[in-house]
Write a protein that holds these residues in place. Sequence first.
Motif, PDB file in Angstrom:
ATOM      1  N   VAL A  46       8.596   1.763   1.811  1.00  0.00           N
ATOM      2  CA  VAL A  46       8.603   2.329   3.162  1.00  0.00           C
ATOM      3  C   VAL A  46       7.399   3.242   3.407  1.00  0.00           C
ATOM      4  O   VAL A  46       6.744   3.167   4.454  1.00  0.00           O
ATOM      5  CB  VAL A  46       9.911   3.093   3.418  1.00  0.00           C
ATOM      6  N   GLY A  47       7.100   4.122   2.457  1.00  0.00           N
ATOM      7  CA  GLY A  47       5.981   5.037   2.659  1.00  0.00           C
ATOM      8  C   GLY A  47       4.648   4.328   2.746  1.00  0.00           C
ATOM      9  O   GLY A  47       3.762   4.719   3.513  1.00  0.00           O
ATOM     10  N   ALA A  52       0.176   2.382   6.164  1.00  0.00           N
ATOM     11  CA  ALA A  52      -0.580   1.294   6.797  1.00  0.00           C
ATOM     12  C   ALA A  52      -0.465   1.358   8.313  1.00  0.00           C
ATOM     13  O   ALA A  52      -1.435   1.104   9.038  1.00  0.00           O
ATOM     14  CB  ALA A  52      -0.077  -0.052   6.279  1.00  0.00           C
ATOM     15  N   LEU A  53       0.729   1.717   8.825  1.00  0.00           N
ATOM     16  CA  LEU A  53       0.915   1.786  10.276  1.00  0.00           C
ATOM     17  C   LEU A  53       0.230   3.015  10.870  1.00  0.00           C
ATOM     18  O   LEU A  53      -0.203   2.978  12.032  1.00  0.00           O
ATOM     19  CB  LEU A  53       2.404   1.780  10.612  1.00  0.00           C
ATOM     20  N   LEU A  54       0.098   4.093  10.107  1.00  0.00           N
ATOM     21  CA  LEU A  54      -0.698   5.238  10.567  1.00  0.00           C
ATOM     22  C   LEU A  54      -2.155   4.816  10.756  1.00  0.00           C
ATOM     23  O   LEU A  54      -2.802   5.187  11.749  1.00  0.00           O
ATOM     24  CB  LEU A  54      -0.613   6.384   9.561  1.00  0.00           C
ATOM     25  N   ASP A  55      -2.670   4.042   9.807  1.00  0.00           N
ATOM     26  CA  ASP A  55      -4.044   3.545   9.938  1.00  0.00           C
ATOM     27  C   ASP A  55      -4.175   2.633  11.158  1.00  0.00           C
ATOM     28  O   ASP A  55      -5.172   2.699  11.891  1.00  0.00           O
ATOM     29  CB  ASP A  55      -4.452   2.772   8.676  1.00  0.00           C
ATOM     30  N   ALA A  89       0.330  11.756   3.746  1.00  0.00           N
ATOM     31  CA  ALA A  89       0.637  12.192   2.379  1.00  0.00           C
ATOM     32  C   ALA A  89      -0.375  11.552   1.426  1.00  0.00           C
ATOM     33  O   ALA A  89      -0.875  10.457   1.679  1.00  0.00           O
ATOM     34  CB  ALA A  89       2.049  11.772   2.000  1.00  0.00           C
ATOM     35  N   PRO A  90      -0.686  12.233   0.338  1.00  0.00           N
ATOM     36  CA  PRO A  90      -1.597  11.626  -0.651  1.00  0.00           C
ATOM     37  C   PRO A  90      -1.017  10.323  -1.172  1.00  0.00           C
ATOM     38  O   PRO A  90       0.198  10.190  -1.353  1.00  0.00           O
ATOM     39  CB  PRO A  90      -1.663  12.687  -1.764  1.00  0.00           C
ATOM     40  N   ALA A  91      -1.880   9.358  -1.403  1.00  0.00           N
ATOM     41  CA  ALA A  91      -1.422   8.076  -1.949  1.00  0.00           C
ATOM     42  C   ALA A  91      -0.847   8.304  -3.344  1.00  0.00           C
ATOM     43  O   ALA A  91      -1.398   9.093  -4.125  1.00  0.00           O
ATOM     44  CB  ALA A  91      -2.578   7.086  -2.018  1.00  0.00           C
ATOM     45  N   ASP A 171       6.684   7.743  -3.305  1.00  0.00           N
ATOM     46  CA  ASP A 171       6.379   7.136  -2.003  1.00  0.00           C
ATOM     47  C   ASP A 171       6.439   8.219  -0.922  1.00  0.00           C
ATOM     48  O   ASP A 171       7.229   8.135   0.018  1.00  0.00           O
ATOM     49  CB  ASP A 171       7.398   6.033  -1.719  1.00  0.00           C
ATOM     50  N   PRO A 172       5.608   9.277  -1.043  1.00  0.00           N
ATOM     51  CA  PRO A 172       5.782  10.480  -0.214  1.00  0.00           C
ATOM     52  C   PRO A 172       5.620  10.268   1.285  1.00  0.00           C
ATOM     53  O   PRO A 172       6.194  11.022   2.063  1.00  0.00           O
ATOM     54  CB  PRO A 172       4.712  11.442  -0.756  1.00  0.00           C
TER      55      PRO A 172
END
Length: 245
Positions: A46-47, A52-55, A89-91, A171-172
């Motif tokens: 999910v994270g 990806a959707l934020l990008d 969040a950091p990857a 998965d933050p």
Amino acid sequence: MMTDGTAEMVRAYEDGLGASLGERGLILLRLVFPDETEASRASTPVGRRDAALLDLFSRMFGGVAEALTDCPRCGEKIEMEVPLDAIRAPAPTDESTRFTLTIDGGQIVYRLPNAGDLAALGAAKELGDVETARRALVRRCFVAKEDRSDLSEHDIERLAAAMSESVAKADPQAQVLLELDCPSCAARWSAPFDIVEFLWRRMEARVSVLLREVHVIASSYGWTEDEILALSPFRRRRYLELIGA
């Protein structure tokens, strides 16, 4: 290869009409990972889906999401801008998606919730409340139990807590909370940020404009929808100006 093509966006929006947010999240991944299989997209944690959707949101609409909410204390409507970089969040450094939990000396294997889980839960009409959905998600993420018995109520509660801890570490981006305050009554509270909801709302407005443009241009030139959507935004605007729309 990633795409945010106009025609693909319109098709994704059409496919998501009447769908749940979980189902829409999986549909939107087609715009980010068009060359992957449906099964591969569904297995995205999910994270990582949300990252990806934020990008995708940033590329399509810019780096700020506009939010509107009501104060839980006084009911004041509050408008705000959410800089997407501020909620990234950091990857995760560890790509693991499976974990082991020891309960009463026995081991249970489980995995991170993924995009397919949220789509399936969103499509399940019988899951009418949060608690039922939470328990269903735990069962979907259950992989194996050492003694091969079914999950007990005790197992489910312990597994739910372990999953929450694992998601926070591995998965933050899946758990984003906005810290809000009301300028009228000074109330402070936290609210979850769902990129699927924000992205879908912006797409809805964009698609509405696009279809109007298609109607006007097609009425004047007789071109097909695909031909018009394949035009760059600049060329569509110029044709609309020439038509006088």
